[in-house]
Write an enzyme that holds these catalytic residues in place. Structure first.
Site, PDB file in Angstrom:
ATOM      1  N   ASP A   1      -3.224 -10.398  -2.153  1.00 23.71           N
ATOM      2  CA  ASP A   1      -3.527  -9.878  -0.986  1.00 23.71           C
ATOM      3  C   ASP A   1      -5.101  -9.341  -1.360  1.00 23.71           C
ATOM      4  OD1 ASP A   1      -2.308  -8.457   1.632  1.00 23.71           O
ATOM      5  OD2 ASP A   1      -3.959  -7.476   0.883  1.00 23.71           O
TER       6      ASP A   1
ATOM      7  N   HIS B   1      -6.667  -6.911  -0.348  1.00 28.81           N
ATOM      8  CA  HIS B   1      -6.771  -5.570  -0.416  1.00 28.81           C
ATOM      9  C   HIS B   1      -5.853  -4.965  -1.732  1.00 28.81           C
ATOM     10  CE1 HIS B   1      -6.953  -6.151   3.865  1.00 28.81           C
ATOM     11  NE2 HIS B   1      -8.065  -5.282   3.548  1.00 28.81           N
TER      12      HIS B   1
ATOM     13  N   HIS C   1       1.013  -1.318  -0.043  1.00 35.23           N
ATOM     14  CA  HIS C   1       0.067  -0.034   0.013  1.00 35.23           C
ATOM     15  C   HIS C   1       0.795   1.230  -0.043  1.00 35.23           C
ATOM     16  CE1 HIS C   1      -3.962  -1.937   0.444  1.00 35.23           C
ATOM     17  NE2 HIS C   1      -3.478  -2.637   1.748  1.00 35.23           N
TER      18      HIS C   1
ATOM     19  N   ASP D   1      -5.168 -12.514   3.568  1.00 35.31           N
ATOM     20  CA  ASP D   1      -6.076 -11.870   4.227  1.00 35.31           C
ATOM     21  C   ASP D   1      -7.609 -11.951   3.350  1.00 35.31           C
ATOM     22  OD1 ASP D   1      -4.930 -10.288   2.412  1.00 35.31           O
ATOM     23  OD2 ASP D   1      -4.836  -8.640   3.712  1.00 35.31           O
TER      24      ASP D   1
END
Length: 367
Positions: free
Chosen positions: A179, A181, A142, A267
């Site tokens: 991931d 996200h 991120h 996740d």
């Protein structure tokens, strides 16, 4: 050929500093290891412990790394950000981005996390290992060129890529981010770069809320070198593999990279507190196998897996163990009791058909 496993105990000591809201730490407010953040050391520490207990670590080549140098950081990140990050950390820690607090050792540990990824990539490119796993913490995908967010303080994968390019050992690379996200930081850093393909499979509009659209395809010379695959909440094993087979892997195959790097968050797993996906350890094993096969086809098997998110302390170790079993070809197994417990929580055939239609629409748009 061997599988390298790169890690450092020091990375488990990263914390969010005093992150207990407006209440001061002390009195009846008990300090937490990660300052109250979901991103805490236990998932990764327990993965390392699990491979030790099962004996899998004895079949890997365990190694450490030196922290990434300031020169390495500046190949990716703005000088003003690096200067401020170091200054705030030396003064005791704080937060200068969004949801990415750090303690007094935050700068040094983040450099170590990046160094682990960079060293692992260097050794894979040198042929020291067939493939490698970097247990990096804090995570990185991120973090943009000048803004830390989502628990990420430095972009580990981008730093590793630019180190290899500076050394003249790498030109063309594909980053596959599974991931849950969106990998917005890696996307931003390489958005106009024609030699870095970034592919992100993620839960749509989870985090960040304003990135990860399928329509974002890169810009300038990098147009077409970015692919987002947003999937609806509730997507599980079958549809993840379909998205890999029909979208992610064909894009990588057409790109013809010299190495594949996986931004490996766990996740999307079925009991993760920060997502609503339904993957299992077997999903991660299967995606790793598919990626390994493609790496063997395209780039002599060169594959690096860099640990990103995953917030179920009890399930992350089993997902990671499955990935490492597959990467190393080990016969050692850590039975996934959680998949059995939650067997009834996989999507219905009707929902899988709905996701398959969405995948088909994206596939058609890419033609």
């Amino acid at each position: 050929m061997t599988t390298g496993f790169y890690w450092a105990e020091r990375c488990f000591w990263h914390s969010g500093g005093n992150y207990a809201g407006n209440a001061p730490v002390g009195g009846l407010v008990q300090p937490l290891a990660a300052g109250g953040l979901p991103e805490n050391p236990e998932g990764k520490r327990r993965l390392k412990n699990l491979i030790d207990v099962t004996g899998l670590s004895a079949e890997l080549v365990l190694a450490g790394a030196e922290p990434a140098s300031r020169e390495s950081l500046l190949r990716v990140h703005a000088p003003r950000y690096i200067d401020e990050f170091e200054k705030v950390a030396r003064a005791g820690g704080g937060e200068i981005g969004l949801r990415a607090p750090f303690g007094v050792d935050g700068y040094d540990i983040a450099r170590l996390s990046a160094g682990i990824a960079s060293t692992a990539l260097r050794d894979v490119l040198a042929g020291l290992h067939a493939n490698a796993y970097a247990l990096s913490r804090p995570p990185g995908h991120h973090c943009t060129s000048d803004f830390p967010n989502g628990f990420c303080l430095l972009n580990n994968i981008a730093i590793a890529i630019e180190d290899a390019r500076a050394a003249g050992t790498l030109r063309r690379v594909a980053v596959l981010d599974w991931d849950v996200h969106h990998g917005n930081g890696t996307e931003e850093i390489f958005y106009d770069d024609p030699d870095v393909l970034t592919v992100s499979l993620h839960q749509e509009r989870n985090y960040p809320l304003d990135t990860g659209e399928f329509s974002a395809r890169g810009s300038g010379a990098g147009e077409g070198a970015n692919l987002n695959i947003p999937l609806p909440p509730g997507t599980g094993h079958k549809s993840y593999l379909e998205a890999m087979e029909r979208l992610a892997l064909p894009a990588i195959r057409a790109f013809e990279p010299e190495v594949i790097i996986v931004a490996c968050g766990y996740d999307a797993a079925l009991i993760d507190p920060l997502s609503r996906m339904l993957c299992t350890a077997e999903t991660y094993r299967a995606m790793t196998a598919m990626t390994q096969d493609l790496a063997a086809e395209l780039c002599d098997g060169r594959l690096l897996v860099v640990h990103e998110g995953g917030y179920s302390e009890v399930y992350v170790p089993f997902c990671g163990h499955a990935v490492l079993e597959q990467m190393s070809g080990s016969t050692i197994r850590a039975a996934d009791l959680f998949a059995e417990t939650y067997a009834g929580r996989q999507p219905s055939a009707r929902f899988d058909a709905f996701v398959s239609e969405l995948i088909g629409e994206m596939e058609e748009a890419l033609r």
